[in-house]
Design a protein around this motif. Structure first.
Motif, mmCIF file in Angstrom:
data_model
loop_
_atom_site.group_PDB
_atom_site.id
_atom_site.type_symbol
_atom_site.label_atom_id
_atom_site.label_comp_id
_atom_site.label_asym_id
_atom_site.label_seq_id
_atom_site.Cartn_x
_atom_site.Cartn_y
_atom_site.Cartn_z
ATOM 1 N N GLN A 5 210.454 5.989 5.381
ATOM 2 C CA GLN A 5 209.787 6.521 4.016
ATOM 3 C C GLN A 5 208.770 6.265 3.717
ATOM 4 N N THR A 6 207.998 7.748 3.515
ATOM 5 C CA THR A 6 206.503 7.644 3.282
ATOM 6 C C THR A 6 205.732 7.790 1.926
ATOM 7 N N ILE A 7 204.854 7.261 1.362
ATOM 8 C CA ILE A 7 204.479 7.754 0.270
ATOM 9 C C ILE A 7 202.554 8.909 1.002
ATOM 10 N N VAL A 8 202.337 9.160 0.619
ATOM 11 C CA VAL A 8 201.186 10.098 0.766
ATOM 12 C C VAL A 8 200.410 10.214 -0.216
ATOM 13 N N PHE A 9 199.207 9.698 -0.241
ATOM 14 C CA PHE A 9 197.914 9.705 -1.063
ATOM 15 C C PHE A 9 196.790 10.468 -0.182
ATOM 16 N N VAL A 10 196.570 11.733 -1.478
ATOM 17 C CA VAL A 10 195.576 12.445 -1.215
ATOM 18 C C VAL A 10 194.072 12.609 -1.808
ATOM 19 N N THR A 73 199.037 17.860 5.523
ATOM 20 C CA THR A 73 199.867 19.067 5.769
ATOM 21 C C THR A 73 201.294 19.536 4.931
ATOM 22 N N ARG A 74 201.863 20.770 5.270
ATOM 23 C CA ARG A 74 202.851 20.899 3.708
ATOM 24 C C ARG A 74 204.328 19.914 4.556
ATOM 25 N N ASP A 75 203.920 19.209 5.960
ATOM 26 C CA ASP A 75 205.061 18.636 6.305
ATOM 27 C C ASP A 75 204.697 17.393 5.934
ATOM 28 N N ASP A 76 203.721 16.840 6.060
ATOM 29 C CA ASP A 76 203.018 15.470 4.598
ATOM 30 C C ASP A 76 204.171 15.427 3.814
ATOM 31 N N LEU A 77 204.409 16.397 3.110
ATOM 32 C CA LEU A 77 204.091 16.794 0.970
ATOM 33 C C LEU A 77 205.803 17.108 1.242
ATOM 34 N N ALA A 78 206.530 17.171 2.486
ATOM 35 C CA ALA A 78 207.712 17.557 2.096
ATOM 36 C C ALA A 78 208.127 16.506 2.918
ATOM 37 N N SER A 79 207.903 15.735 3.160
ATOM 38 C CA SER A 79 208.576 14.060 3.601
ATOM 39 C C SER A 79 208.607 13.134 3.340
ATOM 40 N N ALA A 80 207.634 13.005 2.532
ATOM 41 C CA ALA A 80 206.661 11.745 1.571
ATOM 42 C C ALA A 80 207.614 11.703 0.343
ATOM 43 N N VAL A 81 208.507 10.799 0.056
ATOM 44 C CA VAL A 81 208.779 10.530 -1.081
ATOM 45 C C VAL A 81 208.350 10.369 -1.908
ATOM 46 N N ARG A 82 206.989 10.425 -2.027
ATOM 47 C CA ARG A 82 206.317 10.414 -3.489
ATOM 48 C C ARG A 82 204.624 10.832 -2.774
ATOM 49 N N VAL A 83 204.488 11.748 -3.796
ATOM 50 C CA VAL A 83 202.901 12.195 -3.353
ATOM 51 C C VAL A 83 201.822 11.869 -4.360
ATOM 52 N N VAL A 84 200.744 11.414 -3.937
ATOM 53 C CA VAL A 84 200.054 10.874 -5.265
ATOM 54 C C VAL A 84 198.374 11.480 -4.624
ATOM 55 N N SER A 85 197.827 12.449 -5.803
ATOM 56 C CA SER A 85 197.028 12.832 -5.659
ATOM 57 C C SER A 85 195.638 12.236 -6.787
ATOM 58 N N PHE A 86 194.255 12.360 -5.971
ATOM 59 C CA PHE A 86 193.401 12.006 -6.729
ATOM 60 C C PHE A 86 192.498 13.321 -6.768
ATOM 61 N N GLY A 87 192.575 13.941 -7.956
ATOM 62 C CA GLY A 87 191.782 15.461 -8.563
ATOM 63 C C GLY A 87 191.867 16.139 -7.229
ATOM 64 N N CYS A 88 193.574 16.194 -7.243
ATOM 65 C CA CYS A 88 193.306 17.988 -5.814
ATOM 66 C C CYS A 88 194.872 18.292 -6.822
ATOM 67 N N ASP A 89 194.286 19.705 -6.307
ATOM 68 C CA ASP A 89 195.178 20.603 -6.976
ATOM 69 C C ASP A 89 195.834 20.963 -5.581
ATOM 70 N N LEU A 90 197.591 20.483 -5.389
ATOM 71 C CA LEU A 90 198.447 20.305 -4.289
ATOM 72 C C LEU A 90 198.826 21.790 -3.867
ATOM 73 N N SER A 91 199.102 22.328 -4.925
ATOM 74 C CA SER A 91 200.384 23.507 -5.335
ATOM 75 C C SER A 91 200.774 24.561 -4.666
#
Length: 132
Positions: A5-10, A73-91
């Protein structure tokens, strides 16, 4: 065997806040025996980790010298168990229904590594406490 499992910080440049968060997540998760790895990425990646971040983390016993900022990448976000953003709109990039935790109020690293690091570490610890 299931994939780890991965968590992605962006963060915008994938070179400071997200790098600090991923480095500390990986340290603390390993200390707790959690098999969830963190990765850092950016919307507009810089060519390298800034010296203040690299040196600050090295001073904390975390080596990110070989790390290079990369584009999320979209795949990063799709496969993560959690995504955390620092001031980025990832919508526009996140799959529909993908929740994104926003840590928009973290101080800028350029205003001082210790303040940014301390704010990020506190949030990472809280996130790990919720996770187990």
């Amino acid at each position: 065997m299931p994939a780890r499992q991965t968590i992605v910080f962006v963060c915008l440049h994938g070179a400071a806040k997200s790098v600090i968060a991923a480095a500390y997540w990986n340290r603390f998760a390993a200390e707790r025996g959690l098999d969830v790895a963190a990765t850092a990425a950016g919307l507009e990646p810089e060519p390298a980790i800034p010296p203040a971040v690299r040196d600050g983390l090295r001073g904390d016993g975390l080596d990110v010298g070989a790390l290079r900022p990369r584009r999320v990448t979209r795949d990063d976000l799709a496969s993560a168990v959690r995504v955390v953003s620092f001031g980025c709109d990832l919508s526009a990039l996140a799959p529909p229904g993908r929740p994104v935790t926003r840590w928009d109020d973290v101080p800028a690293v350029s205003d001082g590594f210790p303040a940014a690091r301390d704010a990020i570490v506190a949030r990472v610890r809280r996130l790990l406490d919720v996770r187990g």
